[in-house]
Design a protein around this motif. Sequence first.
Motif, mmCIF file in Angstrom:
data_model
loop_
_atom_site.group_PDB
_atom_site.id
_atom_site.type_symbol
_atom_site.label_atom_id
_atom_site.label_comp_id
_atom_site.label_asym_id
_atom_site.label_seq_id
_atom_site.Cartn_x
_atom_site.Cartn_y
_atom_site.Cartn_z
ATOM 1 N N ASP A 1 59.713 -4.597 18.681
ATOM 2 C CA ASP A 1 59.481 -4.468 20.119
ATOM 3 C C ASP A 1 58.135 -5.086 20.503
ATOM 4 O O ASP A 1 57.076 -4.548 20.159
ATOM 5 N N SER A 2 58.203 -6.232 21.168
ATOM 6 C CA SER A 2 57.003 -6.897 21.696
ATOM 7 C C SER A 2 55.905 -7.031 20.651
ATOM 8 O O SER A 2 54.737 -6.716 20.900
ATOM 9 N N VAL A 3 56.286 -7.524 19.464
ATOM 10 C CA VAL A 3 55.299 -7.632 18.386
ATOM 11 C C VAL A 3 54.515 -8.944 18.491
ATOM 12 O O VAL A 3 55.048 -9.988 18.841
ATOM 13 N N SER A 4 53.239 -8.839 18.181
ATOM 14 C CA SER A 4 52.355 -10.003 18.120
ATOM 15 C C SER A 4 51.626 -9.975 16.791
ATOM 16 O O SER A 4 51.235 -8.912 16.308
ATOM 17 N N VAL A 5 51.478 -11.161 16.201
ATOM 18 C CA VAL A 5 50.791 -11.285 14.920
ATOM 19 C C VAL A 5 49.812 -12.447 15.012
ATOM 20 O O VAL A 5 50.178 -13.542 15.444
ATOM 21 N N LEU B 1 60.358 -12.210 9.786
ATOM 22 C CA LEU B 1 61.150 -11.583 8.725
ATOM 23 C C LEU B 1 60.302 -10.552 7.971
ATOM 24 O O LEU B 1 60.759 -9.429 7.696
ATOM 25 N N ASN B 2 59.062 -10.929 7.643
ATOM 26 C CA ASN B 2 58.172 -10.017 6.927
ATOM 27 C C ASN B 2 57.821 -8.795 7.769
ATOM 28 O O ASN B 2 57.688 -7.676 7.241
ATOM 29 N N VAL B 3 57.688 -8.992 9.058
ATOM 30 C CA VAL B 3 57.408 -7.869 9.958
ATOM 31 C C VAL B 3 58.582 -6.895 9.960
ATOM 32 O O VAL B 3 58.400 -5.671 9.857
ATOM 33 N N ARG C 1 52.077 -6.642 8.687
ATOM 34 C CA ARG C 1 51.726 -5.732 9.774
ATOM 35 C C ARG C 1 51.558 -6.501 11.092
ATOM 36 O O ARG C 1 51.286 -7.695 11.088
ATOM 37 N N VAL C 2 51.726 -5.779 12.181
ATOM 38 C CA VAL C 2 51.611 -6.394 13.500
ATOM 39 C C VAL C 2 50.264 -6.057 14.113
ATOM 40 O O VAL C 2 49.638 -5.044 13.780
ATOM 41 N N VAL D 1 57.557 -1.767 15.181
ATOM 42 C CA VAL D 1 58.759 -2.026 14.396
ATOM 43 C C VAL D 1 59.487 -0.698 14.227
ATOM 44 O O VAL D 1 58.890 0.292 13.778
ATOM 45 N N VAL D 2 60.752 -0.682 14.588
ATOM 46 C CA VAL D 2 61.543 0.547 14.556
ATOM 47 C C VAL D 2 62.611 0.429 13.484
ATOM 48 O O VAL D 2 63.388 -0.532 13.466
ATOM 49 N N VAL D 3 62.652 1.404 12.576
ATOM 50 C CA VAL D 3 63.619 1.441 11.481
ATOM 51 C C VAL D 3 64.506 2.661 11.666
ATOM 52 O O VAL D 3 64.014 3.796 11.619
#
Length: 226
Positions: free
Chosen positions: A6-10, A45-47, A53-54, A59-61
């Motif tokens: 959800d709206s991840v930034s790295v 993919l790694n996220v 890490r973001v 990240v929802v599992v």
Amino acid sequence: MQLRADSVSVVIDGKPVLSSVSVEAKPGRMLVLAGKSGSGKTTLLNVLGLLGRVDTGSVVVAGQDATKWKDSQRRRFWRDHVAFVFQDYGLIEEASVEYNVTVGRRGLFGLRQSDRERVEQVLNHVLLSGRGKEQTARLSGGEKQRVGLARAMFRGADIVLADEPTASLDRKNRELVINFLIEEARRGATVVVATHDEGLMAAGDDLIRLGEQRPSESSLHSETVS
């Protein structure tokens, strides 16, 4: 087991690699992350696999926010639910094929008879029947990738994550990898693949194309593959 970003930034080394990206991977479907080199597909993919890490977002599992999980929780997630198929195979070269297939699943006294039978079944499925005792270092690149597939198959994981799994493979091994990923999705696993292989893109159920709009932003194009 559902995965969602959800709206991840790295940001890596001061460079934005992903900017407010949202994707969802569902059980029984293969999600393909496509894009040219540097587009952020491996990072995403790694996220999703909690390997990276973001900086922002979550990240929802399986309905749980895993963004702040402790290392012990992440290790349990990898051990109990995930199978990885790496471009560089991720194998222990000096160990046997059998050991690589069963790594992380071996008891104190080695393998049970039922597990040995299962190993032979999965090796037969990837065209390596009878080769469990061979040293992995002696195998060809295509054979090593098939050992990686056998390992994922042996685990029967809820989630299969594959990073460029068909890179540098000949047609026979490439088709075997693609068929394996399709079978895992049909089995009910959540399958996520990062690739630039057009054949693998066509084999997926859902396709996300990552590309840069501006140096500081990642854009997404999502489609369902028919």
